[in-house]
Every structure is written in C-alpha cells, then in structure tokens.
Design a protein around this motif. Structure first.
Motif, PDB file in Angstrom:
ATOM      1  N   VAL A 167       1.580   5.423   0.955  1.00  0.00           N
ATOM      2  CA  VAL A 167       2.380   3.942   1.822  1.00  0.00           C
ATOM      3  C   VAL A 167       1.935   5.876   3.276  1.00  0.00           C
ATOM      4  N   ARG A 168       2.115   6.609   2.656  1.00  0.00           N
ATOM      5  CA  ARG A 168       2.486   7.422   3.822  1.00  0.00           C
ATOM      6  C   ARG A 168       1.686   7.832   4.575  1.00  0.00           C
ATOM      7  N   MET A 169      -0.133   7.929   4.878  1.00  0.00           N
ATOM      8  CA  MET A 169      -0.808   7.916   4.875  1.00  0.00           C
ATOM      9  C   MET A 169      -1.118   6.893   6.023  1.00  0.00           C
ATOM     10  N   GLU A 170      -1.242   6.115   4.519  1.00  0.00           N
ATOM     11  CA  GLU A 170      -1.084   4.251   5.297  1.00  0.00           C
ATOM     12  C   GLU A 170      -0.738   4.315   6.352  1.00  0.00           C
ATOM     13  N   PHE A 171       0.620   4.241   6.543  1.00  0.00           N
ATOM     14  CA  PHE A 171       1.423   3.882   7.734  1.00  0.00           C
ATOM     15  C   PHE A 171       0.786   5.558   9.142  1.00  0.00           C
ATOM     16  N   CYS A 172       1.342   6.756   8.450  1.00  0.00           N
ATOM     17  CA  CYS A 172       0.619   8.176   9.741  1.00  0.00           C
ATOM     18  C   CYS A 172      -1.031   7.647  10.196  1.00  0.00           C
ATOM     19  N   LEU A 173      -1.811   6.801   9.284  1.00  0.00           N
ATOM     20  CA  LEU A 173      -3.203   6.381   9.811  1.00  0.00           C
ATOM     21  C   LEU A 173      -3.024   5.275  10.528  1.00  0.00           C
ATOM     22  N   PHE A 174      -1.704   4.103  10.776  1.00  0.00           N
ATOM     23  CA  PHE A 174      -1.464   3.529  11.178  1.00  0.00           C
ATOM     24  C   PHE A 174      -1.544   3.570  12.573  1.00  0.00           C
ATOM     25  N   LEU A 218      -8.366   3.243  -9.154  1.00  0.00           N
ATOM     26  CA  LEU A 218      -8.238   2.055  -7.650  1.00  0.00           C
ATOM     27  C   LEU A 218      -6.851   1.703  -7.535  1.00  0.00           C
ATOM     28  N   PHE A 219      -6.136   1.831  -8.876  1.00  0.00           N
ATOM     29  CA  PHE A 219      -4.813   0.978  -9.299  1.00  0.00           C
ATOM     30  C   PHE A 219      -4.209   2.454  -9.589  1.00  0.00           C
ATOM     31  N   GLN A 220      -4.972   3.531  -9.515  1.00  0.00           N
ATOM     32  CA  GLN A 220      -3.896   4.634  -9.960  1.00  0.00           C
ATOM     33  C   GLN A 220      -2.526   4.921  -9.738  1.00  0.00           C
ATOM     34  N   PRO A 221      -2.457   4.995  -8.446  1.00  0.00           N
ATOM     35  CA  PRO A 221      -1.675   5.118  -7.837  1.00  0.00           C
ATOM     36  C   PRO A 221      -0.017   4.083  -7.799  1.00  0.00           C
ATOM     37  N   PHE A 222      -0.520   3.228  -8.446  1.00  0.00           N
ATOM     38  CA  PHE A 222       0.241   1.900  -8.790  1.00  0.00           C
ATOM     39  C   PHE A 222       1.096   2.870 -10.070  1.00  0.00           C
ATOM     40  N   THR A 223       0.555   4.122 -10.810  1.00  0.00           N
ATOM     41  CA  THR A 223       1.209   3.907 -12.050  1.00  0.00           C
ATOM     42  C   THR A 223       2.360   5.912 -12.127  1.00  0.00           C
ATOM     43  N   SER A 224       2.391   6.568 -10.806  1.00  0.00           N
ATOM     44  CA  SER A 224       3.462   6.514 -10.118  1.00  0.00           C
ATOM     45  C   SER A 224       4.089   6.603  -8.733  1.00  0.00           C
ATOM     46  N   LEU A 225       5.238   6.185  -9.229  1.00  0.00           N
ATOM     47  CA  LEU A 225       6.216   6.701  -7.873  1.00  0.00           C
ATOM     48  C   LEU A 225       5.651   7.511  -6.490  1.00  0.00           C
ATOM     49  N   HIS A 226       5.561   8.458  -7.061  1.00  0.00           N
ATOM     50  CA  HIS A 226       4.959   9.908  -6.315  1.00  0.00           C
ATOM     51  C   HIS A 226       3.704   9.573  -5.218  1.00  0.00           C
ATOM     52  N   SER A 227       2.536   9.173  -6.282  1.00  0.00           N
ATOM     53  CA  SER A 227       1.106   8.758  -5.986  1.00  0.00           C
ATOM     54  C   SER A 227       1.598   7.522  -4.987  1.00  0.00           C
ATOM     55  N   MET A 274       1.274  -5.421   3.929  1.00  0.00           N
ATOM     56  CA  MET A 274       0.039  -5.182   3.807  1.00  0.00           C
ATOM     57  C   MET A 274      -0.502  -3.883   4.121  1.00  0.00           C
ATOM     58  N   LEU A 275       0.604  -3.009   4.606  1.00  0.00           N
ATOM     59  CA  LEU A 275       0.358  -1.576   5.200  1.00  0.00           C
ATOM     60  C   LEU A 275       0.999  -0.472   3.549  1.00  0.00           C
ATOM     61  N   VAL A 276       2.337  -1.938   2.801  1.00  0.00           N
ATOM     62  CA  VAL A 276       2.439  -1.121   2.112  1.00  0.00           C
ATOM     63  C   VAL A 276       1.546  -0.592   0.290  1.00  0.00           C
ATOM     64  N   VAL A 277       1.230  -2.317   0.782  1.00  0.00           N
ATOM     65  CA  VAL A 277      -0.174  -2.419  -0.607  1.00  0.00           C
ATOM     66  C   VAL A 277      -1.089  -1.615  -0.007  1.00  0.00           C
ATOM     67  N   THR A 278      -1.618  -1.951   1.328  1.00  0.00           N
ATOM     68  CA  THR A 278      -3.105  -0.997   1.716  1.00  0.00           C
ATOM     69  C   THR A 278      -3.289   0.239   0.501  1.00  0.00           C
ATOM     70  N   GLY A 279      -1.700   0.609   1.314  1.00  0.00           N
ATOM     71  CA  GLY A 279      -2.008   2.255   1.311  1.00  0.00           C
ATOM     72  C   GLY A 279      -2.080   2.959  -0.345  1.00  0.00           C
ATOM     73  N   PRO A 280      -1.421   2.732  -1.028  1.00  0.00           N
ATOM     74  CA  PRO A 280      -1.886   2.435  -2.495  1.00  0.00           C
ATOM     75  C   PRO A 280      -3.167   2.508  -3.254  1.00  0.00           C
ATOM     76  N   LEU A 281      -4.111   1.363  -2.602  1.00  0.00           N
ATOM     77  CA  LEU A 281      -4.851   0.729  -3.254  1.00  0.00           C
ATOM     78  C   LEU A 281      -6.619   1.552  -2.677  1.00  0.00           C
ATOM     79  N   MET A 282      -6.169   2.203  -0.647  1.00  0.00           N
ATOM     80  CA  MET A 282      -7.075   3.041  -0.315  1.00  0.00           C
ATOM     81  C   MET A 282      -7.184   4.550  -1.167  1.00  0.00           C
ATOM     82  N   TYR A 283      -5.428   4.794  -1.036  1.00  0.00           N
ATOM     83  CA  TYR A 283      -5.652   6.106  -1.208  1.00  0.00           C
ATOM     84  C   TYR A 283      -6.458   6.292  -2.975  1.00  0.00           C
ATOM     85  N   GLY A 284      -6.288   5.361  -3.738  1.00  0.00           N
ATOM     86  CA  GLY A 284      -6.941   5.201  -5.365  1.00  0.00           C
ATOM     87  C   GLY A 284      -8.626   4.880  -5.092  1.00  0.00           C
TER      88      GLY A 284
END
Length: 314
Positions: A126-133, A112-121, A83-93
C-alpha cells in the motif's frame, strides 16, 4: 556505445529465456492480476456513469443528470483510494514474482496473493503504490497545467483578436499542442518508471520507507536515463504485435457480426472476441514478464549487484 547495446541485449536475452521456461506461470499470474483489476475498473466506471444511464433511461434530463454526475465525481476519489489500497499489495506480489523469476527461482503464481497473508507485506504494498502515485502526480501536474493554460490562452487570444477559428483550425491547434505535450512527458515517464525499482528494495527490506526505496531505486539510474529510454523503445515491435493481434481479432469479430447473417454471425463475433482475449492474455503475460524482468536486470546491473553481462551468454 556498442558495449551499452550489448549489455541491454544480453540482459533481455537472459530474461526472455527465463520467461519462456516459466511461460505458463507468467500467463497465469497476469490473468489472476487482471481479474481483480478489471473488477475495480468496472466499479470505478459504474460509480461515475452507472446511475446516469438509469436516470437517462427513465427520462431524466438536464439538471438531474448534472447533479448526479457531480455527486458521482465526488465519490471517485474514494474508489481511487480503494483501488490503490488493493492494487498495491497485488502489484507487490506481482513484482516479487518477477524478481524471483529474474534471479533464477521458480516462483509460484500464489506469490501474487502473498502480501495479503501478512499485514507487514500488505502495508508495504500500500505504501509503495501511494508513493508511486504521488510521485507521478508531482511530476505530471506542472506540464499538464501548462498544457491546459497554454491551450486556453491561445484560444482566448485568437477570439480576442477577432480571428474566426474553424473546426479544422481548432483540431490542428489541439493536435499540435497535444503532440508537444506528449513529447514533454517522455522524460517524465522515464523518470517515473525508474521509481519502480523501489519494489526490488522493498522486497528485500520491507521496513524501508517507500519514499526512500523509490528515491534510492531511481538514483541507481542517474546518468543512465537515455539508456532507459532506449530500453523502453527496444520493446516497440512487441507492442506493435500486441496491438495488431487485438486489432485483427476485433476486425474479424466485426466482419462476422456485420456480414454473416443470423446466429452464425453472432457466433463468429463471440469466437473472435474470445480468441482475441485469450491471445491477449498470453501475449501480455509474456510481454509483462519479459519487460519487468529485463528492467529488474537493468537495475541490478547498474546497481553493481550482478556480474559483468557485457559478454553474451554461452
């Protein structure tokens, strides 16, 4: 004090206008965000309880159910990780959409789905969602542990003293302790909320570490936590409206189901639930955009990135 209130009102007024201008996109992105999130929550629910219902329906009881529950709980962490892995990019978008909206751009729902088009994004989300959690976990673990041990301590002490505790006594004691626990969590929730400003910094510099982004974003609000609390409370009646609409639709649905006989009652039940869901998407889409863009505006103001907004818009 008047200037502080005026700043908050002006920021909110500006953001409300921008959200109204893009209301269709705000509702659309909220709906698209809710779909995968709902599916993930459903997966989590089925992981915990799915086979328990199947075992119970087939006549299993006692140890079989306990062992299944223990096995399922052991796999919950894996689901939470996904959930964290998937919702991280979604929240970023989602946050990139709100950042663009606040800055007067016209971001598309596809953001919303732009982060899924770039490995960097994707990795930044993912990093942000884990950090916030992790930050939320760090701030909440101590008061939660104290709440548990104080409650258990009071119970054990009462039993050891020979006092007879009625169900009412236990209910009142737990309710008082829970209210106190929630009051203690208020400043913690405000602090955790300020970490969300890290999304703005990450959107500008994706190479920035998530820990540094959340620390620097939260640091902007240092000395302004009381104002952030007032900012959150200023949306109180919007939350009340959302709850009333949902509650009213649910009551209408139950009224139709209970008091209208036959197929007509079932149709009324389904229509009321559908109306509640549609209204919920619209209201929550507007409210999420309104709150997030206003929070971004508050961050930009305290960070000194925007012009003085102490005067109302002309």
């Amino acid at each position: 004090m008047h200037d502080r209130v005026q700043v908050r009102k002006t920021i909110k007024r500006q953001c409300k206008r921008r959200v109204k201008e893009q209301i269709g996109r705000c509702v659309g992105i909220q709906f698209l965000y809710a779909v995968p999130y709902f599916l993930l929550v459903l997966i989590l629910y089925l992981t915990i309880f799915g086979d328990l219902f199947a075992l119970y329906a087939n006549g299993y009881r006692g140890n079989a159910l306990s062992m299944a529950m223990e096995r399922n709980l052991n796999s919950v962490w894996l689901v939470i990780f996904v959930m964290l892995v998937v919702t991280g990019p979604l929240m970023y978008g989602m946050m990139r959409f709100y950042i663009g909206l606040f800055r007067g751009e016209e971001p598309g729902v596809s953001a919303l789905f732009q982060p899924f088009t770039s490995l960097h994004s994707f990795w930044a989300g993912v990093r942000m969602e884990f950090c916030l959690f992790f930050r939320q976990l760090l701030w909440s673990v101590l008061p939660t542990a104290l709440f548990f041990f104080v409650g258990m301590g009071l119970l054990v002490n009462a039993v050891a003293s020979g006092h007879y505790l009625t169900q009412t006594d236990l209910t009142v004691a737990v309710a008082v302790l829970y209210v106190f626990y929630q009051l203690v969590l208020i400043p913690i929730r405000i602090k955790v909320m300020t970490y969300q400003a890290g999304w703005v910094l990450i959107s500008e510099h994706e190479a920035l570490g998530a820990w540094d982004a959340t620390r620097d974003g939260s640091g902007v609000f240092h000395g302004h936590y009381g104002k952030v609390l007032l900012f959150v409370l200023s949306f109180f009646w919007w939350y009340v409206l959302s709850g009333l609409v949902s509650g009213l639709c649910w009551l209408i649905a139950m009224f139709g189901f209970v008091f209208i006989p036959g197929a007509s009652g079932f149709v009324a039940f389904l229509l009321a639930l559908a109306a509640g869901a549609c209204l919920g998407v619209v209201i929550n889409g507007f409210l999420a955009a309104y709150i997030n863009t206003s929070f971004i505006g508050l961050f930009e103001f305290y960070a000194g990135r925007t012009q003085d907004v102490s005067q109302p818009e002309q």
